[in-house]
Scaffold this motif. Structure first.
Motif, PDB file in Angstrom:
ATOM      1  N   ALA A  78      -8.968  31.494 -45.117  1.00  0.00           N
ATOM      2  CA  ALA A  78      -8.484  32.597 -45.730  1.00  0.00           C
ATOM      3  C   ALA A  78      -7.192  33.174 -46.593  1.00  0.00           C
ATOM      4  O   ALA A  78      -6.142  34.044 -46.497  1.00  0.00           O
ATOM      5  CB  ALA A  78      -8.625  33.511 -44.383  1.00  0.00           C
ATOM      6  N   THR A  79      -6.373  31.715 -46.559  1.00  0.00           N
ATOM      7  CA  THR A  79      -5.154  32.002 -46.937  1.00  0.00           C
ATOM      8  C   THR A  79      -5.297  31.496 -48.502  1.00  0.00           C
ATOM      9  O   THR A  79      -5.905  31.249 -49.301  1.00  0.00           O
ATOM     10  CB  THR A  79      -4.510  30.173 -46.594  1.00  0.00           C
ATOM     11  OG1 THR A  79      -4.981  29.293 -46.826  1.00  0.00           O
ATOM     12  CG2 THR A  79      -4.456  30.455 -44.730  1.00  0.00           C
ATOM     13  N   GLY A  80      -3.939  32.035 -49.241  1.00  0.00           N
ATOM     14  CA  GLY A  80      -4.291  31.883 -50.213  1.00  0.00           C
ATOM     15  C   GLY A  80      -5.368  33.131 -51.315  1.00  0.00           C
ATOM     16  O   GLY A  80      -5.521  33.958 -50.828  1.00  0.00           O
ATOM     17  N   ASP A  81      -5.145  33.307 -52.774  1.00  0.00           N
ATOM     18  CA  ASP A  81      -5.625  34.015 -53.116  1.00  0.00           C
ATOM     19  C   ASP A  81      -7.292  34.281 -53.110  1.00  0.00           C
ATOM     20  O   ASP A  81      -7.672  33.085 -53.572  1.00  0.00           O
ATOM     21  CB  ASP A  81      -5.091  33.995 -55.022  1.00  0.00           C
ATOM     22  CG  ASP A  81      -6.039  34.366 -56.068  1.00  0.00           C
ATOM     23  OD1 ASP A  81      -7.289  34.599 -56.865  1.00  0.00           O
ATOM     24  OD2 ASP A  81      -5.758  36.357 -55.857  1.00  0.00           O
ATOM     25  N   ALA A 129     -15.012  31.593 -43.895  1.00  0.00           N
ATOM     26  CA  ALA A 129     -15.604  31.131 -43.033  1.00  0.00           C
ATOM     27  C   ALA A 129     -14.617  31.276 -41.498  1.00  0.00           C
ATOM     28  O   ALA A 129     -13.930  31.471 -41.989  1.00  0.00           O
ATOM     29  CB  ALA A 129     -16.149  29.292 -43.360  1.00  0.00           C
ATOM     30  N   ASP A 130     -15.223  31.207 -40.536  1.00  0.00           N
ATOM     31  CA  ASP A 130     -14.834  31.500 -38.982  1.00  0.00           C
ATOM     32  C   ASP A 130     -13.562  30.167 -39.109  1.00  0.00           C
ATOM     33  O   ASP A 130     -14.281  29.021 -39.532  1.00  0.00           O
ATOM     34  CB  ASP A 130     -15.057  32.454 -38.455  1.00  0.00           C
ATOM     35  CG  ASP A 130     -15.534  33.468 -39.105  1.00  0.00           C
ATOM     36  OD1 ASP A 130     -15.140  34.272 -39.667  1.00  0.00           O
ATOM     37  OD2 ASP A 130     -17.084  34.010 -38.519  1.00  0.00           O
ATOM     38  N   GLY A 131     -12.977  30.276 -37.952  1.00  0.00           N
ATOM     39  CA  GLY A 131     -12.567  29.250 -37.786  1.00  0.00           C
ATOM     40  C   GLY A 131     -11.247  29.150 -37.855  1.00  0.00           C
ATOM     41  O   GLY A 131     -10.864  29.900 -38.444  1.00  0.00           O
ATOM     42  N   ASN A 132     -10.931  27.704 -37.597  1.00  0.00           N
ATOM     43  CA  ASN A 132      -9.445  27.728 -38.289  1.00  0.00           C
ATOM     44  C   ASN A 132      -9.680  26.611 -39.827  1.00  0.00           C
ATOM     45  O   ASN A 132     -10.174  26.667 -40.307  1.00  0.00           O
ATOM     46  CB  ASN A 132      -8.740  26.259 -37.546  1.00  0.00           C
ATOM     47  CG  ASN A 132      -9.246  25.099 -37.809  1.00  0.00           C
ATOM     48  OD1 ASN A 132      -9.738  24.340 -39.121  1.00  0.00           O
ATOM     49  ND2 ASN A 132      -9.612  24.041 -36.907  1.00  0.00           N
TER      50      ASN A 132
END
Length: 180
Positions: A122-125, A164-167
């Protein structure tokens, strides 16, 4: 008349005691549920029961027991081969060749095909992450083709949800699934 008053007092005490016990039970149940849910939210994520082909080295811990890695890794879990990638990288992990040989053998000898799906964190563009997830899936596909798997037996399949879910380290992955 004192006998009836005693019966009434006894019944009232019983009713009050029962009501008190019921209220106590309800409060204990509510508190138990709250504590349990908070415990689940804060509980460390257990490592999946899997056969690790290559173990990543931990970089940092997000919470006690949750290991976040920045290295590539390969894990076989429940019949799905998962290729984890370092942030911003497309390079396959050490041990990927062995896992891909097993997939190639399953496709070539079993008359099956392979579906390859790429996920991102989920990080970034989001658009760049989606493209990176596709590049990673293509890298896994190219490695399978290099092992002699026919091109028509390998399908790039975009998952409905690519984030995706999770770390984040667990989200940066490509999954390979043998299809019938």
């Amino acid at each position: 008349m004192s006998f009836n008053a005693s019966d009434d007092d006894s019944q009232q005490r019983f009713a009050l005691g029962f009501l008190f016990a019921l209220i106590t039970l309800i409060i204990a149940t509510v508190l138990g549920v709250v504590v349990f849910k908070r415990g689940i939210q804060r509980a460390p994520v257990a490592a999946p029961a899997a056969v690790a082909v290559a173990e990543p080295a931990p970089v940092a811990a997000a919470a006690p027991g949750v290991v976040v890695t920045e290295e590539a890794a390969v894990v076989v879990e429940g019949g799905v081969v998962k290729f984890y990638f370092a942030s911003g990288k497309v390079d396959l992990a050490p041990g990927a060749a062995e896992a891909l040989q097993d997939v190639a053998r399953g496709v070539n000898e079993g008359g099956r095909s392979a579906a390859i799906s790429g996920y991102h964190d989920a990080t970034g563009d989001a658009a760049l992450n989606a493209e990176l997830a596709k590049q990673r899936a293509v890298a896994v596909r190219e490695a399978l083709l290099a092992l002699g798997v026919a091109e028509d037996k390998v399908e790039l399949k975009k998952p409905e949800v690519t984030q995706a879910d999770g770390n984040n380290a667990q989200a940066r992955r490509v999954e390979v699934l043998l299809l019938p």
